[in-house]
Structures are given as C-alpha cells and as structure tokens.
Design a protein around this motif. Structure first.
Motif, mmCIF file in Angstrom:
data_model
loop_
_atom_site.group_PDB
_atom_site.id
_atom_site.type_symbol
_atom_site.label_atom_id
_atom_site.label_comp_id
_atom_site.label_asym_id
_atom_site.label_seq_id
_atom_site.Cartn_x
_atom_site.Cartn_y
_atom_site.Cartn_z
ATOM 1 N N THR A 15 -3.814 -5.594 -8.566
ATOM 2 C CA THR A 15 -4.316 -4.483 -7.759
ATOM 3 C C THR A 15 -5.766 -4.742 -7.374
ATOM 4 O O THR A 15 -6.563 -5.217 -8.187
ATOM 5 C CB THR A 15 -4.221 -3.170 -8.541
ATOM 6 N N TYR A 16 -6.053 -4.486 -6.124
ATOM 7 C CA TYR A 16 -7.406 -4.725 -5.584
ATOM 8 C C TYR A 16 -7.909 -3.450 -4.952
ATOM 9 O O TYR A 16 -7.151 -2.658 -4.394
ATOM 10 C CB TYR A 16 -7.393 -5.836 -4.533
ATOM 11 N N ARG A 17 -9.254 -3.300 -4.990
ATOM 12 C CA ARG A 17 -9.883 -2.187 -4.308
ATOM 13 C C ARG A 17 -10.366 -2.684 -2.943
ATOM 14 O O ARG A 17 -11.022 -3.722 -2.849
ATOM 15 C CB ARG A 17 -11.076 -1.673 -5.128
ATOM 16 N N ILE A 62 -12.813 -2.944 -0.038
ATOM 17 C CA ILE A 62 -14.229 -2.612 0.126
ATOM 18 C C ILE A 62 -14.676 -2.700 1.584
ATOM 19 O O ILE A 62 -15.818 -2.395 1.911
ATOM 20 C CB ILE A 62 -15.141 -3.495 -0.742
ATOM 21 N N VAL A 74 -11.596 -7.177 -5.686
ATOM 22 C CA VAL A 74 -11.867 -6.393 -4.484
ATOM 23 C C VAL A 74 -11.330 -7.182 -3.289
ATOM 24 O O VAL A 74 -11.111 -8.386 -3.374
ATOM 25 C CB VAL A 74 -13.372 -6.142 -4.297
ATOM 26 N N THR A 109 -11.953 2.152 2.823
ATOM 27 C CA THR A 109 -12.626 1.658 1.629
ATOM 28 C C THR A 109 -12.251 2.526 0.426
ATOM 29 O O THR A 109 -11.991 3.726 0.549
ATOM 30 C CB THR A 109 -14.159 1.662 1.814
ATOM 31 N N ASN A 110 -12.222 1.850 -0.718
ATOM 32 C CA ASN A 110 -11.873 2.479 -1.996
ATOM 33 C C ASN A 110 -10.403 2.780 -2.168
ATOM 34 O O ASN A 110 -9.995 3.277 -3.209
ATOM 35 C CB ASN A 110 -12.697 3.751 -2.248
ATOM 36 N N GLU A 111 -9.580 2.476 -1.160
ATOM 37 C CA GLU A 111 -8.140 2.574 -1.371
ATOM 38 C C GLU A 111 -7.708 1.403 -2.257
ATOM 39 O O GLU A 111 -8.402 0.382 -2.347
ATOM 40 C CB GLU A 111 -7.396 2.465 -0.023
ATOM 41 N N LEU A 112 -6.577 1.538 -2.874
ATOM 42 C CA LEU A 112 -6.079 0.461 -3.725
ATOM 43 C C LEU A 112 -4.851 -0.163 -3.074
ATOM 44 O O LEU A 112 -3.987 0.543 -2.574
ATOM 45 C CB LEU A 112 -5.719 1.003 -5.110
ATOM 46 N N TYR A 143 0.868 -1.169 0.000
ATOM 47 C CA TYR A 143 0.000 0.000 0.000
ATOM 48 C C TYR A 143 0.901 1.214 0.000
ATOM 49 O O TYR A 143 1.708 1.386 0.926
ATOM 50 C CB TYR A 143 -0.897 -0.005 1.233
#
Lengths: 245, 425
Positions: free
Chosen positions: B195-197, B199, B167, B185-188, B125
């Motif tokens: 790459t995942y979002r 949730i 996700v 939330t909504n960070e990658l 991250y």
C-alpha cells in the motif's frame, strides 16, 4: 573600268568533288577579276559550274586549289569563323527562293545579319528600316513573309542582303521564282542599286535576265568560255528592248 | 572603349537574343514543347515531392526529438563481448546505487541524473483494479530531465528515498482512470501487494508520433521512489541511469566524464572494454540525420534517373527541330552566323525548354507536397516541404539535362554545311 579598285580576284580556282572513286571538276581553272560597281551576270547550263562559282564567291565553299581574294584579302587561308565574318560583312546573298524566316516580320528578317555582326549595333531597327526603304518597302515592315507577294519577298531579301553594306551583292537566280512582271521590278531594283554604286554578281540561265547586266561571264564544264561586256556578247539570239544600257 | 566593352555586351546580347528566339520557337510549337518536356516535368515533380516527403518526415522526427530533449544521456550496464569481463557473472555487471554517489561533483558537464527502473504491476484504488500498469522507480531529478513536472502535490524528497517510503505519484491519466479526485493526495492505493500513499500527480507524457508510441496503457503510469523499488527487490534489481548534460553541446564531454567516473567506480582496468554503455541522444540525432540525409539523396538520385529519361525526349525533339529548320540554319550561316552562334541558339533552346519543364515540374511538385501534407489521418507527413536546395538542384539538373542532351543536336546544327542546308527540302 580598270581605274576602279578590284573587289574580287580569282586565280586558277579549282573545285574538285570526289564521288566514290570519281573526281568531278566543278571548277577547272577559273581566273577572273571583278571591279567595284560592276554588274556581272554569270551564265551557263546546269552543271556548268556556275553554282559552284557562286558558292565560292559567297565564301560558303572553299576552292580545292587557287587563290580567291576579296577586297584584297586572301580568303583561301581563312578559318571557318573568319569566313562567317566575311559573309556577314562583305557579302549580301539573294536567293531564288527568298529564304525568309516565316515567323519573323520583314523588319526582323532584314535585321538578321546584324545579329551576327561583330560590331555592337544599337540602331538595328533604324538600319533595317532604311534598307527596306531603299528597296521601296518602307510601308510593309511589320508584315510576315506569307503576307507579302513574291516580288515583295524578294525585295525584303535584297534589303537583308544590303543591310551590312556588302562589297558584293550575290544573287542566285533572283527572278527564278517570279513572274516576268515582278522579275522586271527586281531587275529594275538591281539596276538602281548598280547606279548607286553597288557591285552585283548575278547567276542566271535566262538570257533576258542576264542582259540587264553590264558584263556577262559564260561558263561550261567548269571553265569560263566567254567574258565580255554585254554589248559584245555575241551569243544573243534576240535582245529585249532596253537591255544592256 | 568600344572594343573593351563590345565583347561582354555582345555575349549578353547573344544570350538575350538566343533566349527570346528559343521562347518564340517553344511558343510556336506549344503542344510539342509540352509533350517533350513532360519527362522533365514528371521527373522534377516526383523528385521534389519525394524529397519534400522525406524532409517532412525528418523535420517531424527532429521536432519529436526536440521535445524529448537532446541533452539526455542514457547509461546502462552491459557485459562486453571481448576482454576480461566477457564471462563475469551477470550479477557483478549490474549497477549499484552507491556507484553513482558523487557523480555530479566529478562530472561538471552533467546537470542532473536519476536512477530509474520500469516494471509492470497491478494497481487498486477502492474497488477498481488495473492490471499491468507501468511502475517506475525514479528520483526527483527525473521530472526535470523528462520535462514532466509534478502538477499537484510534491516530488519525492531525499527522505522518501533514504527511508524507502511507500509513497507514490500518479500520472493524470491514471488518476482519472482510477476515478480519483483531481487532488488525490493522501489517498491510498495498492500496488502489487503493498500500500502506498499518493503524494502528487505528474503531468501526462507528451504525445509523440514516432518515438515511444503513446496511447494504450502507456499513459497510465505510477511512480515510486527509486530506493523503495530497489529495497523491495532485495537490493538485487537491475536498473539504468538517465542523466542530462548542461546543454546538448556538451553532451559528448558529459559522456566522457561519466565514462571516466564509472570506470573508476566500477574498477575497470585500463584498456579493458567497459561493463556499461553511455549513449547520448545528441549522437543518436546525428546518426539519424546522417541516415536521413543519405536516404534522401539516394531517393533523389533514383528519381533523378527519370530526369535523364526526360532528357532523351529533349534530345529527340531537338534533333527533329534541327532537321526541320535546316534551311533556316543554312540561311543564318550564309548571312554570317558562325559555329558558335548556331550552337548557342540550339543549346539555349534546349536549356530553356528544360528549365521551363523544370519550373512546371517544381510547381507540380509543390502541389503534390501540399496534397501529401494534407492527407487526413497521416500526420507524420504534415511537415512535408520542398527544401530550397532541392528546388535549386532540380532546376540546376534540368538545365544540365538541357545542356547535356541539347549538345548533340546543337553541334549537329552548327556543323551543317550551309550549301547543303540551303538545298535541303
């Protein structure tokens, strides 16, 4: 004498010990009758069989042969527990060395036979008190044996013997451990009990003790050699004053 | 009336007298009595302390299992050792997601299930990278079965699964370790090279003392949809299934239903051993309890031997007591005590002695247990306690030792010849 009921009847009693291959005839054909309210002294040297006779009369021992009837009951056929009951109900023991339990008070010592009594006795303390009063110790009930004099100890023992109103009072050298003054005290007590109707059998080897009784049985080698009222007993060398009344 | 009542009354009276007499005797010989009963005291104390420790251990593990959930069922593929499927290729053994379709319909005792697989991967991250993080592919039922709800954001939806979306969910610890905001939330994030979002955030795993050692990297967890993981593997991934029965009581039924269902789906011929395993936690718990009970009994029995050794001490001292009190016994017999009366007196004395030892030992055992339970740093024995049955058993055993080892001296006393006894010096 003969109009009174028979308390003890011995017929041809023999007691034979086996020591290795040897046979010792401690009692060799003893027959006698003792009536109610008699005061009998059994005399004899050591080894004469008087102790064996005492143990037999007290149902502590069994005869090898012969019949012993106590209060018309044949004890020779009884089992151990019946004999224990007879000892409890019909016999009061007084021993030379008192045999009091050291950690118990006079009262507790006197109560002891009631513990083993068949009947549930609710007024044990009361009975023990009465017995102690009867021997003149009503004041010293809570004392322990080591706080009592020899004479007092023996009186506690007499009270214990009397508590179940026994048919016979069996005294084995009751004055053997006492000085002459206390001996007289105890013998005076016995005389009083006799006058109150108690049957007393006393084993002794001292003539001046025996002469307090009314009848003297002399033994030697397991046999009765003489059985006479005290007045007719001829073996006296001297007779203390007041004896044999 | 007197004759009917007199026997039980006499017996009671005899007991009461014997007990008070025994207490007097014991009190008079205090030092000797304590030394005599030392064996019993130590025996009972150690028995109860050992049983208390084991019971505490068991209670601790049981409470762990309770948190873990006793209605869980694990299903995983295996190749049987015998039968037709003994030598089939491993690839045909593994589960396929379609085999579990409709499981809830056909298995009424099963409340929910999730397909699951764990891997290790790195997570990045921004500038921060963590290696060998636990990566799990799960379905939404997992949260309920594991009792670890999503506390921020949302769980994986059916669409996340069917479309194999990229996700992910993070555990609280991992979120904090990566230095993200509380609501991340909504960070990658990058897991491996994908790459995942983010949730949502999943509650941390509860710390458990015995099972699945907590701490270390285990607390840093990242979850992705099971389907995402499966497809990323090229549909060739091994996985297992975790289910929950509707209650722990029906877990055996659930197990049977799942077995029946899977045998059909995996086309296993009748009579052949299955190519999968179904294991309920409930049965594990039962096995564990059985083992624990047996272990406790064995340990109790071993330490119980010390009670027997203590009993020999009792016998010794009772023999001394009988010989010391020979004249007293003679006198008691002369005034009318029969065999039974003397026997009772000495037997009761031995039993009372042993029971007093047992009580002191129990007190000491309780003290030891309290000490064990309060040892700092050792928290697995926190729940150590003396179960009622152990306390009763110790006392009962003490009384038994008293009777057993008191019998010989008591019989000896009761058999004494009164004439001999009165002549004894």
């Amino acid at each position: 004498m003969s109009e009174k009921p028979v308390v003890i009847r011995l017929h041809d009693i023999r007691r034979i010990y086996k020591v290795g291959s040897e046979q010792i005839r401690a009692l060799d054909g003893v027959s006698l009758e003792i009536y109610q309210n008699e005061y009998v002294a059994v005399m004899g040297h050591s080894g004469s069989g008087k102790s064996t006779l005492m143990n037999l009369l007290g149902c502590l021992d069994r005869a090898t042969s012969g019949v012993y009837e106590l209060d018309k009951q044949d004890t020779t056929r009884m089992g151990n527990s019946d004999l224990a009951r007879v000892r409890n109900e019909k016999i009061g023991f007084v021993f030379q060395s008192f045999e009091l339990l050291p950690r118990f008070s006079a009262l507790k010592n006197v109560e002891l036979p009631l513990i083993y009594s068949r009947q549930a006795v609710w007024n044990r303390k009361e009975l023990a008190h009465k017995a102690l009063e009867r021997v003149g110790l009503g004041e010293r009930t809570s004392h322990r044996p080591n706080q009592l004099s020899g004479g007092e100890k023996q009186r506690v023992a007499v009270a214990r013997a009397l508590i179940n109103n026994p048919s016979i009072l069996l005294a084995d050298e009751p004055t053997g451990n006492l000085d002459s003054k206390t001996s007289e005290e105890i013998l005076g007590l016995f005389r009083r009990l006799h006058e109150e109707g108690q049957t007393i059998i006393m084993v002794t080897h001292e003539a001046d003790v025996a002469c307090h009784a009314k009848r003297i049985i002399r033994m030697r080698d397991g046999k009765v050699i003489s059985d006479l009222p005290t007045e007719e007993d001829t073996v006296w060398t001297h007779r203390p004053a007041g004896a044999g009344r | 009336m007197n004759t009917i009542l007199s026997l039980p009354i006499r017996l009671l009276r005899l007991m009461a007298q014997s007990i008070s007499l025994a207490l007097v005797q014991i009190w008079v010989n205090k030092t000797r009595s304590v030394l005599t009963t030392l064996g019993i005291i130590i025996g009972v104390a150690s028995v109860t302390a050992v049983i208390a420790a084991l019971s505490g251990l068991k209670a601790k593990i049981m409470s762990d299992i309770e948190t873990f959930g006793t209605n869980r069922i694990f299903i995983w593929p295996t190749r049987p050792d015998t039968g037709k499927y003994k030598n089939v290729p491993w690839d045909s053994i593994r589960f396929k997601p379609e085999q579990f379709e409709g499981l809830l319909t056909y298995c009424p005792s099963v409340a929910s299930f999730t397909q699951i697989d764990d891997e290790r991967d790195s997570i990045r991250y921004k500038e921060k990278t963590l290696e060998r993080i636990r990566l799990s592919g799960i379905e939404s039922a997992w949260h309920q079965i594991e009792s670890r709800p999503v506390i921020i954001g949302r769980a994986f939806s059916a669409i996340d699964q069917t479309q194999a979306r990229s996700v992910c969910l993070l555990s609280q610890n991992l979120r904090d370790k990566l230095g993200m905001d509380r609501d991340c939330t909504n960070e990658l994030v990058t897991i491996g090279y994908r790459t995942y979002r983010v949730i949502g955030v999943v509650e941390n795993r509860p710390s458990m003392s015995m099972i699945g050692g907590a701490g270390g990297n285990e607390d840093y967890e990242v979850f992705i949809p099971f389907q995402t993981m499966y497809r990323n593997s090229g549909n060739r991934m091994w996985f297992m299934v975790m289910a929950a029965s509707k209650s722990a009581d029906v877990s055996e039924e659930a197990k049977a239903e799942i077995t029946f269902f899977l045998r059909q789906r995996r086309h296993i011929e009748p009579g052949e051993p299955p190519t999968f395993n179904v294991q309920t936690v409930e049965s594990e718990v039962r096995t564990f309890q059985k083992i624990a009970t047996r272990f406790t009994l064995v340990a109790g029995a071993i330490v119980g031997i010390s009670l027997l050794v203590g009993g020999i001490g009792i016998m010794n001292i009772m023999l001394v007591s009988v010989s010391e009190r020979t004249r007293e016994i003679g006198l008691r017999k002369a005034v009318g005590a029969g065999f039974a009366a003397i026997l009772t007196q000495f037997l009761v004395e031995a039993v009372v002695l042993c029971c007093i030892g047992g009580l002191i030992g129990l007190g000491l055992g309780q003290l030891l247990t309290t000490i064990i339970a309060h040892i700092p740093q050792v928290d697995i024995l926190d729940k150590a306690y003396i179960p009622a049955w152990a306390a009763l058993m110790s006392l009962g055993f003490s009384a038994f030792v008293g009777i057993f080892f008191g019998l010989f001296p008591a019989v000896k006393a009761a058999r004494l010849d009164p004439i001999e006894a009165l002549r004894h010096e």
